[in-house]
Write a protein that holds these residues in place. Sequence first.
Motif, PDB file in Angstrom:
ATOM      1  N   ALA A 167       3.646  -5.311  -1.106  1.00 40.01           N
ATOM      2  CA  ALA A 167       2.820  -6.503  -0.877  1.00 40.01           C
ATOM      3  C   ALA A 167       3.625  -7.732  -1.264  1.00 40.01           C
ATOM      4  N   PRO A 168       3.350  -8.871  -0.613  1.00 39.46           N
ATOM      5  CA  PRO A 168       4.086 -10.099  -0.919  1.00 39.46           C
ATOM      6  C   PRO A 168       3.549 -10.785  -2.163  1.00 39.46           C
ATOM      7  N   GLY A 169       4.297 -11.790  -2.607  1.00 36.76           N
ATOM      8  CA  GLY A 169       3.760 -12.731  -3.571  1.00 36.76           C
ATOM      9  C   GLY A 169       3.024 -13.839  -2.835  1.00 36.76           C
ATOM     10  N   ARG A 176       8.835  -9.232  -2.392  1.00 35.23           N
ATOM     11  CA  ARG A 176       7.739  -8.281  -2.319  1.00 35.23           C
ATOM     12  C   ARG A 176       7.795  -7.338  -3.515  1.00 35.23           C
ATOM     13  N   ALA A 177       6.645  -6.781  -3.847  1.00 36.94           N
ATOM     14  CA  ALA A 177       6.570  -5.786  -4.924  1.00 36.94           C
ATOM     15  C   ALA A 177       6.249  -4.428  -4.314  1.00 36.94           C
ATOM     16  N   LEU A 178       6.769  -3.391  -4.932  1.00 37.90           N
ATOM     17  CA  LEU A 178       6.664  -2.037  -4.402  1.00 37.90           C
ATOM     18  C   LEU A 178       5.756  -1.192  -5.279  1.00 37.90           C
ATOM     19  N   ALA A 179       4.987  -0.317  -4.635  1.00 35.74           N
ATOM     20  CA  ALA A 179       4.157   0.661  -5.337  1.00 35.74           C
ATOM     21  C   ALA A 179       4.257   1.982  -4.596  1.00 35.74           C
ATOM     22  N   ALA A 207       6.033  -1.041  -9.410  1.00 36.27           N
ATOM     23  CA  ALA A 207       7.306  -1.563  -9.895  1.00 36.27           C
ATOM     24  C   ALA A 207       7.092  -2.821 -10.741  1.00 36.27           C
ATOM     25  N   PRO A 208       8.015  -3.104 -11.662  1.00 32.89           N
ATOM     26  CA  PRO A 208       7.882  -4.298 -12.504  1.00 32.89           C
ATOM     27  C   PRO A 208       7.928  -5.588 -11.697  1.00 32.89           C
ATOM     28  N   THR A 209       7.276  -6.633 -12.213  1.00 34.98           N
ATOM     29  CA  THR A 209       7.304  -7.954 -11.594  1.00 34.98           C
ATOM     30  C   THR A 209       8.681  -8.578 -11.768  1.00 34.98           C
ATOM     31  N   PRO A 210       9.272  -9.137 -10.705  1.00 39.71           N
ATOM     32  CA  PRO A 210      10.577  -9.806 -10.844  1.00 39.71           C
ATOM     33  C   PRO A 210      10.490 -10.974 -11.827  1.00 39.71           C
TER      34      PRO A 210
END
Length: 345
Positions: free
Chosen positions: A6-8, A32-35, A99-102
């Motif tokens: 999903a995007p920010g 984007r963040a990964l799950a 996944a952790p937040t950048p």
Amino acid sequence: MKFLSAPGKLFVCGEYAVVWGGTARVLATGPRALAAFQHREDCRVHVQLEAGGLAGDITPAGVSWAQPVSQPFLFAARAVDGILAKHGRASLGFNLAMAPTPLVEGHKLGLGSSARAAVLATKASLMALGMVEEPLAFALRAHAEAQQGKGSGADVAACSLGGLVRYMGGPLGGPLKVQSLHPKPFALAYVFMGKSASTVSMLKAVEARHEAKARQAFVLSSEIFGEQLERAWLQGKFEVLAEAVEVLQALLDKLLAGISPPLAQEQIFRLVKAYGCSIKQSGAGGGDGAIIFAPDEGRRNALLEGLRKRGFWGMPIGMQPGVVMEPDSMEGAEAELLRQWLVHP
């Protein structure tokens, strides 16, 4: 094992107006963040984050968590609970890893990590249980519950739907007033002010300082110039957009006077204007960053280099799609980390 991303988000305008019944324009953007999720052979749910793990047993009302839900797990846990309550019957469980937040120099960028977590956990839970409902309404409720009713949900809409979204605030559970827009491709960037901010804390401070009449006056002005910004972007008229951006920033400056310290904002804003670009704070203030509009990529890239030489962190950005499934064969450090977490929760 299934992957999704999903995007920010970045508020283009209306970040306070939308909380008070007005309209926001919100951009879905990277990184984007990964799950990932994986089915289990028992009736348990396990959520794995960088902060650790949270597990519990599935019930018709949600998850009976084995321990109190702490802050790092709040948005994901509320999303999982909501989907299982909607499902309302016995089922096999699943593992969910996110996944952790950048971070930049240890700071969150202000790109909506909590909204993104709610959207990812909602979508993963729906898929794990074989449900076909759209995730937005469920993610909005989970996010609102985790924030004790604070916030508008506009950030959730952007992370879920992607692109540029027009969103109007309203009561939770009421009809959604959200529309996807299709603007012309201006060159965009994001610059970080060097400090993370708390949206909830800023909102409390602003509402304590400004009574209802002043808030509604702000909303009226925000609606007028937010509409100008949207039309100019859709029509590709940079000069008209820049005028609207400048007025919207002035409205925020007046609203936040005496509440939000300027940080590095003044120096950055002067530099942006010197390069012939336009800039506006994105979010509640008190930190995080600003969105930059440039008439072309060359000017944007030159500006980013100028910011870098002066010690500021910025990056080019663009519109991203909403929450989507990714290939099972995904590669990279984040994908490998999630595989390890799912195999050894």
